[in-house]
Design a protein around this motif. Structure first.
Motif, short mmCIF file in Angstrom:
data_model
loop_
_atom_site.label_atom_id
_atom_site.label_comp_id
_atom_site.label_asym_id
_atom_site.label_seq_id
_atom_site.Cartn_x
_atom_site.Cartn_y
_atom_site.Cartn_z
N GLN A 18 43.93 126.00 15.58
CA GLN A 18 44.04 124.93 14.25
C GLN A 18 44.66 123.78 13.65
O GLN A 18 45.18 122.92 13.33
CB GLN A 18 43.50 125.66 12.96
CG GLN A 18 42.15 126.26 12.71
CD GLN A 18 42.42 127.60 13.06
OE1 GLN A 18 43.31 127.97 13.64
NE2 GLN A 18 41.09 128.34 14.33
N GLY A 19 46.02 124.19 14.62
CA GLY A 19 47.16 122.82 14.51
C GLY A 19 48.10 123.15 13.67
O GLY A 19 49.07 122.70 13.04
N HIS A 20 47.47 124.59 12.43
CA HIS A 20 48.89 125.20 11.31
C HIS A 20 50.30 125.11 12.41
O HIS A 20 50.20 126.58 13.22
CB HIS A 20 48.14 125.32 10.60
CG HIS A 20 48.68 125.76 9.52
ND1 HIS A 20 48.47 124.91 8.30
CD2 HIS A 20 49.91 126.78 9.35
CE1 HIS A 20 49.73 125.39 7.20
NE2 HIS A 20 50.27 126.36 8.05
N LEU A 50 52.58 129.85 6.20
CA LEU A 50 52.99 129.05 4.88
C LEU A 50 52.02 127.58 4.34
O LEU A 50 51.13 127.41 5.22
CB LEU A 50 54.31 128.38 5.42
CG LEU A 50 55.43 129.84 5.85
CD1 LEU A 50 56.73 129.06 5.07
CD2 LEU A 50 55.36 130.85 3.98
N GLU A 51 52.36 127.35 3.60
CA GLU A 51 51.60 126.16 2.66
C GLU A 51 51.34 125.37 2.94
O GLU A 51 50.81 123.56 3.07
CB GLU A 51 51.44 125.70 1.00
CG GLU A 51 51.79 127.03 -0.15
CD GLU A 51 52.49 127.17 -0.79
OE1 GLU A 51 53.20 126.49 -1.25
OE2 GLU A 51 52.39 128.05 -1.35
N THR A 52 53.21 124.52 3.85
CA THR A 52 53.24 123.39 4.50
C THR A 52 53.67 123.18 5.68
O THR A 52 54.21 124.34 5.92
CB THR A 52 53.52 122.33 3.77
OG1 THR A 52 55.49 122.68 3.95
CG2 THR A 52 52.91 122.19 2.66
N ASP A 53 53.65 122.68 7.26
CA ASP A 53 54.82 122.81 8.33
C ASP A 53 55.78 122.50 8.15
O ASP A 53 56.51 123.33 8.58
CB ASP A 53 54.12 121.68 8.96
CG ASP A 53 52.51 121.58 9.63
OD1 ASP A 53 52.06 123.03 9.07
OD2 ASP A 53 51.74 121.07 10.18
N LEU A 59 62.19 127.13 6.90
CA LEU A 59 62.37 128.59 7.10
C LEU A 59 62.92 128.84 8.16
O LEU A 59 63.77 129.34 8.54
CB LEU A 59 60.66 128.91 6.76
CG LEU A 59 60.76 131.03 6.96
CD1 LEU A 59 62.02 131.40 5.56
CD2 LEU A 59 59.44 131.62 6.24
N MET A 60 62.32 127.85 9.40
CA MET A 60 62.85 127.58 11.18
C MET A 60 64.44 127.97 10.79
O MET A 60 65.30 128.51 11.72
CB MET A 60 62.07 127.70 11.65
CG MET A 60 61.02 128.24 12.31
SD MET A 60 61.23 129.69 13.51
CE MET A 60 61.92 128.63 14.52
N ALA A 87 48.79 136.23 -10.55
CA ALA A 87 49.02 135.08 -10.25
C ALA A 87 49.83 135.23 -9.09
O ALA A 87 49.87 135.62 -8.18
CB ALA A 87 49.97 134.41 -11.25
N LYS A 88 48.94 133.86 -8.11
CA LYS A 88 49.63 133.40 -7.33
C LYS A 88 51.05 133.17 -6.97
O LYS A 88 51.60 132.89 -7.55
CB LYS A 88 48.76 132.24 -6.52
CG LYS A 88 49.00 131.76 -4.60
CD LYS A 88 48.44 130.61 -4.88
CE LYS A 88 48.32 130.11 -3.40
NZ LYS A 88 50.10 129.57 -3.14
N ILE A 89 51.45 133.71 -5.58
CA ILE A 89 52.81 133.36 -5.37
C ILE A 89 53.12 131.91 -4.68
O ILE A 89 52.85 132.70 -3.56
CB ILE A 89 53.71 134.99 -4.72
CG1 ILE A 89 53.53 135.82 -6.24
CG2 ILE A 89 55.41 134.71 -4.92
CD1 ILE A 89 54.40 135.81 -7.83
N SER A 90 53.70 130.91 -5.19
CA SER A 90 53.89 130.27 -4.03
C SER A 90 54.75 130.09 -2.67
O SER A 90 56.01 131.34 -2.78
CB SER A 90 54.87 129.00 -5.00
OG SER A 90 55.41 128.08 -3.89
N ASP A 91 54.53 130.13 -1.65
CA ASP A 91 55.08 130.24 -0.61
C ASP A 91 56.49 129.53 -0.12
O ASP A 91 57.41 130.44 0.84
CB ASP A 91 54.57 129.65 0.75
CG ASP A 91 52.70 130.76 1.08
OD1 ASP A 91 52.43 131.88 0.41
OD2 ASP A 91 52.57 129.92 2.06
#
Length: 281
Positions: A18-20, A50-53, A59-60, A87-91
């Motif tokens: 999917q290009g993610h 993760l939420e964004t590239d 992180l890398m 509750a959702k935990i942010s990445d």
């Protein structure tokens, strides 16, 4: 999945169909890999979607400086937190918590222990998150043989507090900032002072206000009903206590909320500390 960048033999940045972008871990997953090489699914042990590239790339970069096991530990802590809360935990916590754990371990090895000045408050107002912090210490001890103290459990708890989101994170942040500023204005006008923003007491006060505002906006205010401390601060610091009365009036009018006895005690103590050296402009 295809390789974008190998950070070492066991960690790489990849892209799926999917290009993610994904952070992947596994023995030999990055060994002699070049751009666009196909990754054998059999060697993949963990995948971090993760939420964004941009977050994946950050992180890398971090994993290029610290052991990958620190991310694995953070992941285990986050999974435990997700089991604890609805509750959702942010990445973003994967980045911030991994970095904190790595730094905490490095400080421990050098004998550099940092006291958590908010530990009592964290234990009192974020009991569930503090339990996660204590669990985190167990995980770190089990995985690395390093025993960190309760101060670090408190710091980890705050990372979990910050990472919890309810889908209205931006609005909550804006409202929280407004509450903090309004309370600071009340203190400034009540004592007719210019607060020293460079002081440690000011930093502690603002930090307390930020987490208080967060609890207020999430309707998570709790009260132990400790009349003894409440009566003590009222007698010992009458002017600061009077100021909390004005703050309470503001909260009732603007947010339909009332300060608990616990919050009035903590606010009175913080206000006294932040104003005691300079009571007039």
């Amino acid at each position: 999945m295809k390789i974008i960048k190998a950070i070492n033999n066991n960690v790489a940045l990849a892209v799926n169909e999917q290009g993610h972008e994904l952070v992947i871990m596994g023995k030999g997953v990055g060994f002699q890999k070049k751009l666009d090489d196909i990754i054998d699914d059999a060697v993949i042990e963990k995948v971090f979607v993760l939420e964004t590239d941009e977050l994946s790339e950050k992180l890398m970069d971090l994993l290029g400086e610290i052991p990958a096991i620190h991310l694995e530990i953070a992941d285990e802590i986050v999974n435990y937190a997700k089991e604890t809360f609805d509750a959702k935990i942010s990445d973003n916590v994967y980045l911030t918590l991994t970095d904190h754990i790595s730094f905490a371990i490095a400080r421990h090895e050098k004998g550099m222990l940092i006291r958590n000045v908010m530990l009592w408050e964290i234990k009192k107002f974020y009991k569930d998150e503090f339990k996660i912090g204590l669990k985190a210490l167990e995980i770190i001890k089990e995985r690395l043989g390093v025993q960190l103290g309760e101060d670090e459990a408190g710091f980890i708890a705050l990372h979990i507090v910050n990472a919890r989101t309810d889908g209205q994170a931006m609005k909550t942040t804006v409202d929280m900032t407004q509450v903090v500023q309004d309370v600071l204005n009340i203190v400034t006008y009540h004592f007719n002072v210019v607060l020293d923003e460079s002081s440690l007491n000011y930093t502690r006060f603002v930090t307390h206000l930020q987490y208080f505002a967060q609890r207020l906006l999430r309707n998570e205010i709790v009260d132990s009903g400790d009349d003894f401390l409440f009566d003590q601060v009222q007698v010992k610091y009458p002017e600061s206590f009077e100021c909390t009365g004005k703050i309470d009036a503001y909260l009732q009018k603007a947010h339909h909320a009332t300060l608990t006895k616990d919050e009035r005690v903590y606010l009175t103590l913080h206000i006294h500390r932040v104003t005691e050296r300079n009571r007039t402009i």
